[in-house]
Design a protein around this motif. Structure first.
Motif, PDB file in Angstrom:
ATOM      1  N   VAL A 235      -7.087  15.688   3.606  1.00  0.00           N
ATOM      2  CA  VAL A 235      -7.241  14.815   2.449  1.00  0.00           C
ATOM      3  C   VAL A 235      -6.303  13.628   2.629  1.00  0.00           C
ATOM      4  CG1 VAL A 235      -7.033  14.598  -0.054  1.00  0.00           C
ATOM      5  CG2 VAL A 235      -7.812  16.750   0.947  1.00  0.00           C
ATOM      6  N   GLY A 236      -6.832  12.436   2.364  1.00  0.00           N
ATOM      7  CA  GLY A 236      -6.013  11.240   2.443  1.00  0.00           C
ATOM      8  C   GLY A 236      -6.192  10.380   1.210  1.00  0.00           C
ATOM      9  N   VAL A 237      -5.140   9.664   0.838  1.00  0.00           N
ATOM     10  CA  VAL A 237      -5.208   8.742  -0.292  1.00  0.00           C
ATOM     11  C   VAL A 237      -4.530   7.448   0.101  1.00  0.00           C
ATOM     12  CG1 VAL A 237      -3.073   9.648  -1.311  1.00  0.00           C
ATOM     13  CG2 VAL A 237      -4.734   8.427  -2.755  1.00  0.00           C
ATOM     14  N   ASN A 238      -5.123   6.338  -0.337  1.00  0.00           N
ATOM     15  CA  ASN A 238      -4.571   5.018  -0.056  1.00  0.00           C
ATOM     16  C   ASN A 238      -4.743   4.174  -1.310  1.00  0.00           C
ATOM     17  OD1 ASN A 238      -5.071   2.049   0.550  1.00  0.00           O
ATOM     18  ND2 ASN A 238      -4.309   2.682   2.533  1.00  0.00           N
TER      19      ASN A 238
ATOM     20  N   LEU B 252      -8.388   1.768  -4.447  1.00  0.00           N
ATOM     21  CA  LEU B 252      -8.009   3.176  -4.342  1.00  0.00           C
ATOM     22  C   LEU B 252      -9.045   3.882  -3.481  1.00  0.00           C
ATOM     23  CD1 LEU B 252      -6.293   5.662  -5.236  1.00  0.00           C
ATOM     24  CD2 LEU B 252      -7.871   5.876  -7.177  1.00  0.00           C
ATOM     25  N   ILE B 253      -8.579   4.515  -2.407  1.00  0.00           N
ATOM     26  CA  ILE B 253      -9.482   5.221  -1.494  1.00  0.00           C
ATOM     27  C   ILE B 253      -9.021   6.669  -1.352  1.00  0.00           C
ATOM     28  CG2 ILE B 253     -10.392   5.382   0.856  1.00  0.00           C
ATOM     29  CD1 ILE B 253     -10.089   2.389   1.112  1.00  0.00           C
ATOM     30  N   PHE B 254      -9.905   7.587  -1.653  1.00  0.00           N
ATOM     31  CA  PHE B 254      -9.716   9.001  -1.335  1.00  0.00           C
ATOM     32  C   PHE B 254     -10.691   9.346  -0.218  1.00  0.00           C
ATOM     33  CE2 PHE B 254      -8.158   9.219  -5.744  1.00  0.00           C
ATOM     34  CZ  PHE B 254      -7.002   9.951  -5.565  1.00  0.00           C
ATOM     35  N   ASP B 255     -10.206   9.925   0.848  1.00  0.00           N
ATOM     36  CA  ASP B 255     -11.110  10.453   1.858  1.00  0.00           C
ATOM     37  C   ASP B 255     -10.704  11.884   2.157  1.00  0.00           C
ATOM     38  OD1 ASP B 255      -9.867  10.644   4.895  1.00  0.00           O
ATOM     39  OD2 ASP B 255      -8.806   9.156   3.683  1.00  0.00           O
ATOM     40  N   GLY B 256     -11.667  12.703   2.484  1.00  0.00           N
ATOM     41  CA  GLY B 256     -11.352  14.097   2.761  1.00  0.00           C
ATOM     42  C   GLY B 256     -12.502  14.828   3.398  1.00  0.00           C
TER      43      GLY B 256
ATOM     44  N   PHE C 267     -14.248   8.260  -1.652  1.00  0.00           N
ATOM     45  CA  PHE C 267     -14.444   7.542  -2.901  1.00  0.00           C
ATOM     46  C   PHE C 267     -13.557   6.313  -2.859  1.00  0.00           C
ATOM     47  CE2 PHE C 267     -12.859   6.504  -7.161  1.00  0.00           C
ATOM     48  CZ  PHE C 267     -14.054   6.198  -7.789  1.00  0.00           C
ATOM     49  N   ASN C 268     -14.142   5.163  -3.171  1.00  0.00           N
ATOM     50  CA  ASN C 268     -13.399   3.907  -3.121  1.00  0.00           C
ATOM     51  C   ASN C 268     -13.645   3.139  -4.419  1.00  0.00           C
ATOM     52  OD1 ASN C 268     -13.525   0.916  -1.009  1.00  0.00           O
ATOM     53  ND2 ASN C 268     -11.944   1.629  -2.374  1.00  0.00           N
ATOM     54  N   ASN C 269     -12.574   2.955  -5.186  1.00  0.00           N
ATOM     55  CA  ASN C 269     -12.643   2.122  -6.381  1.00  0.00           C
ATOM     56  C   ASN C 269     -11.955   0.801  -6.086  1.00  0.00           C
ATOM     57  OD1 ASN C 269     -10.780   1.325  -9.035  1.00  0.00           O
ATOM     58  ND2 ASN C 269     -12.935   1.689  -9.490  1.00  0.00           N
ATOM     59  N   ILE C 270     -12.647  -0.288  -6.359  1.00  0.00           N
ATOM     60  CA  ILE C 270     -12.111  -1.625  -6.114  1.00  0.00           C
ATOM     61  C   ILE C 270     -12.138  -2.401  -7.422  1.00  0.00           C
ATOM     62  CG2 ILE C 270     -12.333  -3.758  -4.797  1.00  0.00           C
ATOM     63  CD1 ILE C 270     -14.021  -2.121  -2.793  1.00  0.00           C
TER      64      ILE C 270
ATOM     65  N   ARG D 280       0.838  -1.204   0.000  1.00  0.00           N
ATOM     66  CA  ARG D 280       0.000   0.000   0.000  1.00  0.00           C
ATOM     67  C   ARG D 280       0.871   1.252   0.000  1.00  0.00           C
ATOM     68  NH1 ARG D 280      -2.929   0.808   5.906  1.00  0.00           N
ATOM     69  NH2 ARG D 280      -1.043   1.136   7.142  1.00  0.00           N
ATOM     70  N   TYR D 281       0.312   2.287  -0.625  1.00  0.00           N
ATOM     71  CA  TYR D 281       0.926   3.613  -0.691  1.00  0.00           C
ATOM     72  C   TYR D 281      -0.077   4.579  -0.048  1.00  0.00           C
ATOM     73  CZ  TYR D 281       3.622   1.250  -4.335  1.00  0.00           C
ATOM     74  OH  TYR D 281       4.398   0.363  -5.040  1.00  0.00           O
ATOM     75  N   THR D 282       0.386   5.379   0.891  1.00  0.00           N
ATOM     76  CA  THR D 282      -0.519   6.284   1.597  1.00  0.00           C
ATOM     77  C   THR D 282       0.022   7.705   1.573  1.00  0.00           C
ATOM     78  OG1 THR D 282       0.558   5.821   3.725  1.00  0.00           O
ATOM     79  CG2 THR D 282      -1.353   4.480   3.149  1.00  0.00           C
ATOM     80  N   GLY D 283      -0.892   8.633   1.606  1.00  0.00           N
ATOM     81  CA  GLY D 283      -0.531  10.041   1.729  1.00  0.00           C
ATOM     82  C   GLY D 283      -1.626  10.772   2.485  1.00  0.00           C
TER      83      GLY D 283
END
Length: 937
Positions: A299-302, A361-365, A387-390, A278-281
């Motif tokens: 804002v977070g991304v995973n 892919l998960i974006f939360d904010g 937003f979560n794309n699987i 996993r890559y996180t920011g």
């Protein structure tokens, strides 16, 4: 002056140390995040536990944040779904949330920096997508006084995550890395046969005339003995773990910021696949441009990638293969191909040539703005979402062993799912003080919308053996998809009255509208709470006490709702199909219920917080009663609509009662040396008071039952009466209490007091620090829960030994009259109608799954400025060694920390999942060792 922070179960005590031998302490006005508000500790009237990020920081980076909470808070029962890297958790706050048999049904509500994520398994995925290095603390809201303001979402408690914020001052840069490995925990309380033992066992079974066993020649036996090996070493490995994190925090009086990036990898303990990356920011910014206005954004991304195994009870599962493959069977055939063994399937080949991948892919904010309208009157608006794309891809490569079995010339399944949820919360907060009187009134209006779309395509017959994408499949096989949507609208209010920090009273009310419920019940009943607290140590008659430093009494009552349900239980859906070449349409078999409404939990809580000797000894105690009514029950064969239809209705009620205790003590506390201990425990009682009208009991799955007056999901099994010492036959109790040597599944009865639900659970640990050296150890435990051990039955069942390896104690069977403490004689063919042979499904294999586990040990050393020198451009360097799941004490035969028994048989749509009901070859727990370095500039 140096400052240290001591933590235990939601209570922070700040100790200020001077250079002299005398140490003075004072309690600061701590802040507790309750969700919509922040309160000082004195103002809190509810049962809230706060867990610091520091206490979670020692775990592997592939350990999800919810799993790291295990054993950290009284009343919170957490178990990993299984040991797979990146796996989520089963979470019960104050007992079983409801009797819905699906994964995540009892999840609490998850809140991140004030943004309401949801209370389903999708919300837990978003919560776990945040790197634990970005945690500041976690508040767990357990009673109605804390959770009722969340209305229809808070029935199973609330977990509120606060992520790290910037701090005034020059930027602080942190670099951290951890590397290590994990391995499967050793088999507990059993051992598999080696080649010599298995061959000898097969010879004896053949001598008893048991069908399926083949004779051994001396030549074959010598060749087989020369092949002796351990399949666990061939299929499994030590995983490689690595984690890298960089963070920057800074700011000034007007604005603060934090920024982080992370990379984590754990290739898992199964060969030929990479289990998890996993890559996180994450970025967080807060500003106060004026005395009236403040705003902020986070804002977070995973992005995670995982390779899956077949988690099911067949030969495609590597964790069944390590036990089922015979030790005298080689990995490879003489021609170099993989040996399918007597199981008929080469799992190592399948792990290469039948890949299954999940990319997520998960974006939360969230963003917020707060404006002070008048003195004491503040308006705040917040918009948060995710937003979560699987994307899931499953392939059977052309020419693979499974392809040859299926005869499909290769296949690929591509699944794509998009989930999007947002919530807009608007609050108006009025705070006023009159002398010793303080009023805090919060008004709330909130709107949530969730969308979910799914599409799947399957193709077969690859045009080329080297291409395996969907576009290369020449035979379209199946296409399916759907769209889902729900909306909620809510309004409510929260009032706090405080007199001189001595007497605190709170009240809340909230009402929701939710499109998931029947058209006749879209509007919920009002959810409400009342609570009070008395801070006795703020009274004049307690001031100056050298013994009692803290005593607060609390009480609360209220109601909460539950809306974690399917999106179309209220609607009559139509299914499309074909009849020949003609299109058809018909009602869905699950008939919608227009009267469906919320499950409601009415809660009572009575608690106390105490501290002695300037809080050197401190703790909490809470007694609670949760009465759950109108829980949603799936009713098959609905009579009013005909036997082909089913429906979800509101029925019955469930009571959870419990006592929670937490205690910590600073045994030694001097300038250089601190030693503290801590413990928490929860005693639980569960009772299903009512099912539905006309039904007092029902079997759930195949071995569990719901019955009025009993624990939910108590086991429902035929009882073994041991063996007949004269002939070695197994003896069974009949339903009426008699005995027989003829097995009959209709003799199954409910086993009172034996369910998968623990009666006692908690954690304990200790911390030591001496100058720069620190040591921490944590244990978790559960007691009173039972798990059906299908693995034990398989490994002891002589009928399986024709193709499978066996446990060493399978050879301990009846041979001589008078023997009792042995397995039944293997050649009995009359123990069931139709001549069914082998060990039957009885309570012989229902095992006490109580355990104590050494969950985490960490030792570290911190080099500060005093050690490395003021001129060196580094503030501190910390080196650490950490171990997880280092030892387990249990009577259970195998890993006692069971949640999912067999994933593909429990976790799919329409399947029955009961947490911890049975063990059947799911991904086991692992033992982990990590070396870490953290550098702060």
């Amino acid at each position: 002056m140096t400052t240290g922070v001591l933590f235990f179960t939601g209570q922070f005590i700040m100790a200020q140390k001077k250079a002299s031998d005398s140490i003075k302490e004072k309690t600061i006005d701590e802040v507790v995040v309750t969700g919509y508000q922040k309160k000082s500790k004195d103002e809190v009237t509810s049962a809230i536990t706060v867990v610091s990020a520091k206490s979670l920081s020692n775990f592997s980076s592939s350990t999800m944040g919810t799993n790291a909470l295990q054993g950290k808070a009284a009343g919170v029962n957490i178990s990993a779904l299984n040991g797979k890297p990146g796996s989520g958790s089963m979470i019960n706050i104050r007992g079983l949330g409801n009797i819905t048999t699906s994964v995540g049904a009892s999840n609490p509500l998850f809140v991140i920096d004030g943004f309401i994520v949801g209370n389903d398994q999708r919300a837990q995925d978003v919560f776990n997508s945040i790197n634990p290095n970005d945690y500041e603390n976690i508040s767990i809201l357990k009673d109605a006084a804390a959770a009722a303001i969340y209305g229809s979402q808070g029935a199973n408690g609330v977990i509120v995550l606060t992520t790290k914020s910037g701090k005034s001052g020059k930027p602080v840069i942190t670099l951290s890395t951890r590397i290590g490995f994990s391995e499967k925990i050793k088999d507990i309380n059993f051992r598999m046969m080696n080649s010599a033992e298995k061959i000898d066992y097969e010879k004896k079974m053949l001598g008893l005339g048991i069908a399926g066993y083949q004779p051994w020649t001396d030549t074959d036996m010598n060749a087989a003995l020369a092949q002796d090996h351990n399949w666990q070493k061939d299929i499994l490995r030590a995983s490689a773990i690595e984690s890298y994190q960089v963070g920057v925090r800074g700011g000034n009086e007007k604005s603060k910021y934090t920024f982080s990036l992370g990379y984590d990898s754990d290739n898992g303990i199964v060969r030929n696949i990479h289990a998890y990356k996993r890559y996180t920011g994450r970025m967080k910014y807060e500003a106060n441009p004026s005395d009236r206005l403040s705003f902020g954004a986070a804002v977070g991304v995973n992005y995670s990638m995982s390779q899956e195994i077949r988690d099911r009870n067949n030969s495609q599962n590597p964790f069944r293969a390590i036990y089922a493959y015979n030790p005298y069977e080689s990995v490879y055939n003489p021609d170099g191909s993989y040996n399918p063994t007597k199981q008929g399937f080469p799992v190592l080949e399948a792990l290469k040539n039948n890949p299954e991948n999940i990319n997520s892919l998960i974006f939360d904010g969230n963003i917020f703005a707060q404006y002070k309208i008048l003195e004491g009157l503040t308006f705040k608006s917040q918009l948060g979402g995710y937003f979560n794309n699987i994307r899931r891809t499953s392939k059977v490569l052309r020419g693979s062993y499974l392809d040859g079995v299926l005869g499909i010339n290769g296949s690929v399944v591509e699944q794509n799912q998009n989930r999007f949820r947002y919530t807009n919360s608007n609050t108006l907060n009025y705070v006023k003080k009159f002398g010793n009187h303080s009023f805090d009134l919060l008004g709330l209006v909130e709107y949530t919308e969730f969308k979910n779309d799914y599409i799947s395509g399957t193709g077969r017959n690859f045009s080329s053996p080297s291409l395996s994408e969907l576009d290369n499949a020449s035979t379209p096989f199946e296409v399916k998809g759907f769209d889902e949507l729900y909306r909620t609208f809510s309004y409510g209010a929260f009032l706090t009255y405080d007199f001189d920090k001595k007497y605190v009273f709170t009240a809340s009310v909230r009402q929701d509208k939710d499109s998931r419920f029947g058209k006749n019940n879209v509007l919920s009943e009002p959810f409400w709470s009342l609570s009070a607290a008395w801070n006795l140590t703020n009274e004049d008659f307690f001031k100056g006490s050298n013994i009692l430093s803290l005593l607060k009494l609390r009480a609360s009552v209220g109601t909460r709702g539950y809306n974690n349900i399917g999106l179309n239980l209220n609607n009559v859906l139509m299914n499309g199909g074909t009849y020949g070449t003609f299109p058809t349409i018909s009602p869905n078999a699950n008939y919608g219920n227009s009267d469906l409404k919320w499950e409601v939990t009415k809660s009572q809580n009575y608690g106390a917080e105490f501290g002695f000797f300037q809080n050197r000894l401190r703790g909490t105690v809470d007694y609670f009663i949760d009465q759950k009514k109108d829980f949603i029950l799936f009713v098959p064969n609905l009579s009013s609509e005909g036997g082909a239809y089913s429906q979800s209705i509101n029925a019955g009620n469930l009571k959870n009662k419990g006592l929670e205790l937490s205690l910590s003590a600073d045994i030694i506390k001097s300038k250089d040396f601190v030693w503290s201990v801590r413990a928490n425990t929860s005693f639980m009682n569960y009772e299903l008071n009512k099912l539905r009208a006309g039904e007092s009991e029902r079997v759930v799955g195949s071995i569990n039952m719901l019955r009025e007056g009993e624990e939910p999901f108590s086991f429902y099994l035929v009882r073994s009466a041991g063996i007949n010492p004269n002939n070695g036959n197994e003896v069974y109790y009949t339903k009426d209490g008699g005995t027989t040597e003829i097995y009959n599944a209709n003799d199954a009865v409910l086993l009172e007091g034996k369910s998968p639900l623990p009666k006692l659970f908690g954690g304990f640990g200790t911390s030591l620090s001496y100058k720069g050296l620190d040591l921490q150890a944590d244990f978790t435990y559960k007691s009173g829960n039972y798990t059906y051990n299908y693995m034990t039955r398989n490994m002891l069942n002589y009928a399986d030994g024709t193709t499978s390896n066996m446990r060493a104690d399978a050879a301990n069977y009846w041979t001589t009259p008078g023997q009792t403490d042995v397995l039944p004689r293997p050649n009995n063919t009359t123990n069931a109608p139709g001549g069914i042979t082998g060990l039957q499904t009885t309570d012989r294999f229902l095992q006490d799954a109580s355990y104590i586990r050494l969950r985490n040990v960490s030792i570290g050393y911190t080099f500060d400025k005093k050690t490395i020198g003021e001129s060196f451009p580094v503030n501190k360097i910390r080196l650490s060694l950490t171990g997880q799941n280092l030892a387990t004490w249990t009577k259970f035969q195998g890993d006692p920390e069971v949640s999912v028994g067999s994933g593909e048989n429990q976790t799919g749509a329409g399947q029955t999942f009961i947490n911890g009901a049975f063990a059947q070859y799911s991904y086991p727990a692992v033992k982990t060792y990590l070396f870490g370095i953290e550098v702060e500039f």
